[in-house]
Design an enzyme around this catalytic site. Structure first.
Site: not given
Length: 362
Positions: A217-218, A240, A183, A327, A71
Site C-alpha cells: 500500500e505504501e 486504515d 500504520d 510514519h 494493508h
C-alpha cells in the site's frame, strides 16, 4: 456487544507479536504467516497471490462477495550506496521520514540475518550555529561500525537490502497503543478480530466475506490493485489510519479535526460510495458507536481508491483509525478506537444484505 470486552489476552498477544515483526513493503510474507496462523480457526480457506497479499475467506462458494481490508506493509529504507569507508546511504521504501532518522537504531535485513546499525549524525558541538543543515535523504547515513566497504559487504549488506527500525510495542497510560507500523498492521489486526467475533458469536453471513491483508500500500496501493482483480468483490470496506490533527503544529483548516479516543473516522470522498457510507453511519448511530467525520479531496490515499475504481466500480467505504505521529516509530492510537472500529465493521457486515447493489437508481 460491549466494545470494552472486544480485545482479550490472546488478541493482545497476537497484536504485539504481529506489530513487532518487521514487514517492510515488498517483504511482507513473514508477517502474513503470523496473521494467517491467527486467522486460521475463523475462516474456511485462504487465497494468496504472487506478491504476498493474504485473504481469509468465509463462505468461499457464495456469489456475492464482501471485502474487509487493511494493508500489511510498513515503511522502510533500502541500502542505496556504500562508501569506501563503510557508511551506508539510503533511499525510501514507502514514505519514510528523513527527519526522524538521525540517532535511530536500525535493522538491516540480509541473507545472513539482521545486521545492526545506527543512523549517525554530527554532534551538536560541530554543527554550524548560523546555518544548521536539516536531515534529508541526501545527508542521512547509517554506520555499521565498519571501517571499509569490504567489511560492510562481508556482513552480507549490499545495495537493495531493506532496513527497518527495531522499535517495539508498548502500552502507555493503560489505553494508548504505541509502536512503529501501527500504520497499518493495526488494520490487519482489526479485520482479523472481526473474523474472530463472527466465529465466536456464531454469525452466519449470507455472502462471501474476504478478509484481505494487502501488500504494498505504501508505494501506491499496489497490493489492493492486484487482489481486487482476483476477488472481484461487490463491496469493500477498507480500514486504515488517519491523522490525529489535535497535536501541535498541525493546521486543522487543512487537515480537518479528528482526535484519538473520539471514535472511528468515516471519510467523505469521491471514491466512497455514498449509500454504503450512510449504512455505516446509520449502524454507528444505532449501535451507539462514537464516530468522527473527515473529508478527502480527490483521493483518500488509501486502498479504498484501488477497490472503488476496479472491476467497473466496487461500492467502497473507508473506516479510519485516528493516529498520532504517522510514519514515525512512536505511532499512537487509543485502545477504545481500535475496539470501536472492530465493532463498527462487525455490526455493518451484519446489516449488509445479500446481493445489495447500493445503487443510486432504485
Amino acid at each position: 456487544m460491549n466494545s470494552q470486552s472486544i480485545l482479550n489476552a490472546n488478541s493482545l498477544a497476537f497484536l504485539e507479536k504481529y506489530l513487532n515483526n518487521a514487514s517492510p513493503t515488498g517483504f511482507e510474507s513473514e508477517g502474513q504467516k503470523i496473521w494467517m496462523e491467527y486467522l486460521k480457526p475463523y475462516v474456511d480457506t485462504f487465497i494468496t497471490d504472487t506478491y504476498g497479499t493474504a485473504v481469509g475467506v468465509i463462505n468461499p462458494g457464495a456469489p456475492f462477495k464482501v471485502v474487509i481490508e487493511g494493508h500489511a506493509d510498513e515503511i522502510a529504507w533500502y541500502v542505496n550506496y556504500i562508501t569506501e569507508d563503510g557508511l551506508v546511504y539510503v533511499i525510501r521504501n514507502g514514505g519514510s521520514d528523513h527527519q526522524i532518522a538521525p540517532s535511530k537504531r536500525v535493522n538491516i535485513h540480509t541473507k545472513k540475518g539482521i545486521i545492526k546499525g545506527v543512523f549517525g549524525w554530527p554532534a551538536i558541538h560541530t554543527r554550524s550555529r548560523d546555518k544548521e543543515e536539516n536531515p534529508k535523504t541526501s545527508n542521512i547515513f547509517i554506520d555499521l561500525g565498519c571501517e571499509t566497504k569490504e567489511e560492510v559487504e562481508k556482513l552480507g549488506v549490499h545495495v537493495g537490502c531493506v532496513i527497518t527500525y527495531p522499535d517495539e510495542f508498548m502500552i502507555m497510560n493503560e489505553n494508548k497503543f504505541v509502536c512503529r507500523a501501527i500504520d497499518n498492521r493495526m488494520g490487519g489486526f482489526m479485520i482479523a478480530e472481526v473474523a474472530r467475533l463472527l466465529h465466536e458469536n456464531k454469525k452466519q453471513l449470507p455472502f462471501g466475506l474476504y478478509i484481505t491483508n494487502a501488500v504494498q500500500e505504501e508505494v501506491g496501493l499496489r497490493g489492493a490493485e492486484m487482489i481486487t482483480q482476483t476477488i472481484k468483490p461487490n463491496v469493500a470496506i477498507v480500514t486504515d489510519v488517519c491523522h490525529d490533527s489535535t497535536t501541535p503544529m498541525i493546521d486543522k483548516k487543512i487537515e480537518g479535526e479528528t482526535k484519538i479516543g473520539k471514535g472511528p473516522v468515516i471519510t467523505y470522498a469521491p471514491a466512497v460510495q455514498n449509500n454504503l457510507r450512510e449504512l455505516i453511519l446509520n449502524t454507528a448511530s444505532e449501535k451507539g458507536i462514537p464516530f468522527q467525520r473527515l473529508a478527502s479531496s480527490r483521493v483518500t490515499g488509501t486502498d479504498t481508491d484501488a477497490f472503488a475504481y476496479s472491476n467497473g466500480g466496487v461500492a467502497s467505504a473507508l473506516i479510519s483509525l485516528p493516529l498520532r505521529y504517522m510514519h514515525t516509530t512512536v505511532e499512537m492510537v487509543h485502545r477504545k478506537d481500535v475496539e470501536n472500529v472492530i465493532q463498527l465493521i462487525y455490526e455493518t457486515l451484519l446489516k449488509i444484505e445479500n446481493n445489495e447493489t447500493f445503487s443510486y437508481f432504485k
